[in-house]
Write an enzyme that holds these catalytic residues in place. Sequence first.
Site, short mmCIF file in Angstrom:
data_model
loop_
_atom_site.label_atom_id
_atom_site.label_comp_id
_atom_site.label_asym_id
_atom_site.label_seq_id
_atom_site.Cartn_x
_atom_site.Cartn_y
_atom_site.Cartn_z
N MET A 79 -13.07 30.06 -5.80
CA MET A 79 -13.37 30.24 -7.15
C MET A 79 -14.53 31.25 -7.32
SD MET A 79 -13.34 26.14 -8.18
CE MET A 79 -13.76 26.45 -9.89
N HIS A 80 -14.92 31.57 -8.43
CA HIS A 80 -16.22 32.35 -8.94
C HIS A 80 -16.19 33.54 -8.68
CE1 HIS A 80 -17.38 27.99 -9.34
NE2 HIS A 80 -17.61 27.84 -8.10
N ASP A 240 -9.69 26.18 -5.55
CA ASP A 240 -9.24 25.82 -4.12
C ASP A 240 -9.43 24.38 -4.13
OD1 ASP A 240 -12.06 25.99 -4.37
OD2 ASP A 240 -12.09 27.10 -2.46
#
Length: 489
Positions: A79-80, A240
Amino acid sequence: MYLGLDLGTSELKALLLADDHRIVATAGARLELGRPQPLWAEQAPAQWADALHTVMAQLQATQAEALAQVRAIGLSGQMHGAVLLDADGQVLRPAILWNDGRSAAQCAALTQAVPALAQITGNLAMPGFTAPKLLWVREHEPALFARTARVLLPKDWLRFVLSGEAVSDMSDAAGTLWLDVARRDWSDTMLAATGLTRAHMPRLVEGSAVSAWLDPALARRWGLGTAHGGRVAIAGGGGDNAASAVGMGIVRPGQGFVSLGTSGVIFIAGAAFAPRPERAVHAFCHALPGRWHQMSVMLSAASAVSWAARAFGLGDEAALLAQAATLDEDARARAPLFLPYLSGERSPHNDPHAQGVLFGLGAGHGPADIAYAVVEGVSLGLRDGLDTLAPPDDALALVGGGARSLWWAQLLADILEVPLTLAEGGEAGGALGAARLAWLADGGDEAHVCVPPPVRQRFEPRAERSPGHRARQARFRALYEAVRPLFAA
């Protein structure tokens, strides 16, 4: 047949799932992490594309018949991360990843600019999130920021490669600080605070919905879906951890898991948006409609074990864990303490300047003591995170690469004081969840698709070990408080 693709930090994994829940095959391709400056963590998206073609070639070599039966693809990923594209869809710079800590100043500025940030996003502004990264780019690379036409998350860039469509799902988008998490929609307020608009954002879908269709040329190249005309759907997918939850059947409130991957995560599913930003808890959308989750995240978990194995010449992770397991209870009580903050820390400290510390070394300590200290330090950090969350209803599932060690699983159950279960497919994590989301997008029924895998082993916390672990936990917390003023000095 369904294909799950999980774009991690260290590996891209592919998994083929049959509609009787059998994992037919898996494949993987390693990824390298770049750290060109202190606090920075980057990867070139081209590396992800190369890995995608590698895993598909591996599956083609052994599973051509299964690939022909694939009806849908699901995506999961780290992520991110910020992937910046120009108006032609070309990548402008290496992706800035989740464990990049350069944007602490931008987090402070964003918090000041949007007083309602925590209420809108359900989270504190942390350097790991995507929005502060774009503020950093705007301040330090203004010409490049001006050319940015689209911002995609890592797995969504893979979707762009697969389909030409810019789409994200709710769970991954919740980790950007641009999403109104309760409303499951982009926040114009948060976008404006970073100089962006909805035009820069991908379209949003639920993780179990069809988001796009595989490029027919790629379908022919890989032999995907040829048994039913080559039309292959791509599900929205998930971040995830949300995808891992789907893979482990964690879809009802109160269910949860512990992930021992590159990072360490404790995930608790919920029926409502339940932010708790004052303890650095993450409140995100689940990958399934109408559900949310809480999550505590530490930035270095199994990756701290890998680092220690290399740094101290202790072999690989398995060798380090084997050495750690040789200590008896008295030796464990005398072992050094390890703060596992090799990349800063999120929950519960929100401290990008936090650093790793090995404290209390004596002349009598050897490799086994250091090995134990590192594994224990990761486990104590996870306990700190657990204490910030709503308590789970029952046992937590154990997933991720670290779940391969039965000794660590028992130690972690003892430290968390919560039962842990090890299930079939637990190591598959996000790839299995991604495949299940593909199944749902193809019309699968959630009650049939999202069943918990069979439990191989259950680890009960040993009450007689609790006093010793609690004493070590108190020292661990005191050590962080004592050295914290030195981190940013």
